[in-house]
Design a protein around this motif. Sequence first.
Motif, PDB file in Angstrom:
ATOM      1  N   THR A  11      -7.095   3.116   6.841  1.00  0.00           N
ATOM      2  CA  THR A  11      -6.575   3.378   5.505  1.00  0.00           C
ATOM      3  C   THR A  11      -6.752   4.859   5.223  1.00  0.00           C
ATOM      4  O   THR A  11      -7.877   5.372   5.236  1.00  0.00           O
ATOM      5  CB  THR A  11      -7.321   2.557   4.442  1.00  0.00           C
TER       6      THR A  11
ATOM      7  N   LEU B 125       1.680   7.499  10.985  1.00  0.00           N
ATOM      8  CA  LEU B 125       1.548   6.281  10.169  1.00  0.00           C
ATOM      9  C   LEU B 125       1.520   5.034  11.054  1.00  0.00           C
ATOM     10  O   LEU B 125       0.792   4.074  10.768  1.00  0.00           O
ATOM     11  CB  LEU B 125       2.706   6.201   9.170  1.00  0.00           C
TER      12      LEU B 125
ATOM     13  N   ALA C  44      -1.993   4.848  12.497  1.00  0.00           N
ATOM     14  CA  ALA C  44      -2.952   4.408  11.487  1.00  0.00           C
ATOM     15  C   ALA C  44      -2.843   2.905  11.253  1.00  0.00           C
ATOM     16  O   ALA C  44      -3.855   2.203  11.115  1.00  0.00           O
ATOM     17  CB  ALA C  44      -2.719   5.166  10.180  1.00  0.00           C
ATOM     18  N   GLU C  45      -1.609   2.403  11.240  1.00  0.00           N
ATOM     19  CA  GLU C  45      -1.396   0.962  11.051  1.00  0.00           C
ATOM     20  C   GLU C  45      -1.945   0.175  12.236  1.00  0.00           C
ATOM     21  O   GLU C  45      -2.613  -0.857  12.058  1.00  0.00           O
ATOM     22  CB  GLU C  45       0.094   0.685  10.882  1.00  0.00           C
TER      23      GLU C  45
ATOM     24  N   ALA D  22      -3.375  11.014   7.730  1.00  0.00           N
ATOM     25  CA  ALA D  22      -2.789  10.304   8.872  1.00  0.00           C
ATOM     26  C   ALA D  22      -2.461  11.270  10.001  1.00  0.00           C
ATOM     27  O   ALA D  22      -2.728  11.000  11.176  1.00  0.00           O
ATOM     28  CB  ALA D  22      -1.532   9.554   8.430  1.00  0.00           C
TER      29      ALA D  22
ATOM     30  N   SER E 149       0.847  -1.191   0.000  1.00  0.00           N
ATOM     31  CA  SER E 149       0.000   0.000   0.000  1.00  0.00           C
ATOM     32  C   SER E 149       0.878   1.234   0.000  1.00  0.00           C
ATOM     33  O   SER E 149       2.085   1.168   0.283  1.00  0.00           O
ATOM     34  CB  SER E 149      -0.905   0.012   1.230  1.00  0.00           C
ATOM     35  N   ARG E 150       0.257   2.372  -0.296  1.00  0.00           N
ATOM     36  CA  ARG E 150       1.016   3.618  -0.279  1.00  0.00           C
ATOM     37  C   ARG E 150       1.529   3.929   1.125  1.00  0.00           C
ATOM     38  O   ARG E 150       2.658   4.376   1.296  1.00  0.00           O
ATOM     39  CB  ARG E 150       0.159   4.776  -0.778  1.00  0.00           C
ATOM     40  N   GLN E 151       0.692   3.662   2.140  1.00  0.00           N
ATOM     41  CA  GLN E 151       1.116   3.894   3.516  1.00  0.00           C
ATOM     42  C   GLN E 151       2.384   3.119   3.838  1.00  0.00           C
ATOM     43  O   GLN E 151       3.327   3.658   4.421  1.00  0.00           O
ATOM     44  CB  GLN E 151       0.017   3.462   4.489  1.00  0.00           C
ATOM     45  N   GLU E 152       2.406   1.857   3.432  1.00  0.00           N
ATOM     46  CA  GLU E 152       3.577   1.027   3.709  1.00  0.00           C
ATOM     47  C   GLU E 152       4.787   1.519   2.927  1.00  0.00           C
ATOM     48  O   GLU E 152       5.915   1.523   3.441  1.00  0.00           O
ATOM     49  CB  GLU E 152       3.283  -0.432   3.371  1.00  0.00           C
TER      50      GLU E 152
ATOM     51  N   LYS F 261       6.232   4.488   4.680  1.00  0.00           N
ATOM     52  CA  LYS F 261       6.944   4.049   5.883  1.00  0.00           C
ATOM     53  C   LYS F 261       8.321   3.488   5.527  1.00  0.00           C
ATOM     54  O   LYS F 261       9.322   3.795   6.198  1.00  0.00           O
ATOM     55  CB  LYS F 261       6.124   2.990   6.618  1.00  0.00           C
TER      56      LYS F 261
ATOM     57  N   ASP G 166      -4.080  10.080   2.012  1.00  0.00           N
ATOM     58  CA  ASP G 166      -2.819  10.798   1.868  1.00  0.00           C
ATOM     59  C   ASP G 166      -2.185  10.948   3.247  1.00  0.00           C
ATOM     60  O   ASP G 166      -2.774  10.560   4.263  1.00  0.00           O
ATOM     61  CB  ASP G 166      -3.021  12.153   1.172  1.00  0.00           C
ATOM     62  N   ASP G 167      -0.989  11.485   3.267  1.00  0.00           N
ATOM     63  CA  ASP G 167      -0.254  11.582   4.536  1.00  0.00           C
ATOM     64  C   ASP G 167      -0.866  12.633   5.453  1.00  0.00           C
ATOM     65  O   ASP G 167      -0.800  12.502   6.678  1.00  0.00           O
ATOM     66  CB  ASP G 167       1.219  11.877   4.244  1.00  0.00           C
TER      67      ASP G 167
END
Length: 240
Positions: free
Chosen positions: A196, A187, A190-191, A203, A95-98, A101, A199-200
């Motif tokens: 989900t 982040l 959120a995890e 978060a 994912s974009r979040q990952e 990170k 965008d940043d």
Amino acid sequence: MDLTKVAQGMRKVLPLKYCGAVIVAAGTASRMGGIDKVMAELDGEPMIARTVRTFQNCDAISEIVVVTRPDLIVPIMSLCAGFDKVKAVVAGGASRQESVKLGLNALSNRVQLVAVQDGARPLVSDEVIDRTVRAAHSYGAAAPAVPVKDTIKVAQGGLVASTPERSQLRAVQTPQVFDFDLLRGALKKAEAENLTVTDDCSAVEQMGMSVKLVEGDERNIKITTPLDLKMAALLLEENK
């Protein structure tokens, strides 16, 4: 003497916090009709190279990490060979979040501010980057944005549920710039909560932090479809 201009001039020469950039280019480009947008040619060179070069040339940025697909690590490392601010090219996540990170993890321990940029925004300008970094230096979180032109409808089941006041709506762009520890903590939260975020900024907003919006640029478009790629090419041609 114009004291406002004097204050603005003094602010420009104040040293900025050490800012690293994470350029995220790990997507599958599912809406590009078979075109690999990361490496798609734009004015004679791969799109990702244009994005990285702008950050390389921006004085507000001190180091860069590019996050991409595993199959593009070697080609992008080759493209970035002449960019001394690029410290690493790393594989992204599911994912974009990952991916963000993983990019944060690859930055040096000198980084105090981090600018997260879509690799698919190759027309971002030095001015937008600098303006956003300076705002984050003061506020801890900042993003460029432009007014929304279309009337927006909130839909439920194919029916209009409400119509937000357009004058209050903004389309947020990248880079989005944050205090490094703030973004990393946001982040992580959120995890942990299985959230989900699109965008940043989202978060960071979940942490109760306000994000300062600065003037964006309508030319700072995100390449999502083949039509976007054609529009970017026209904009570059217009600038020549």
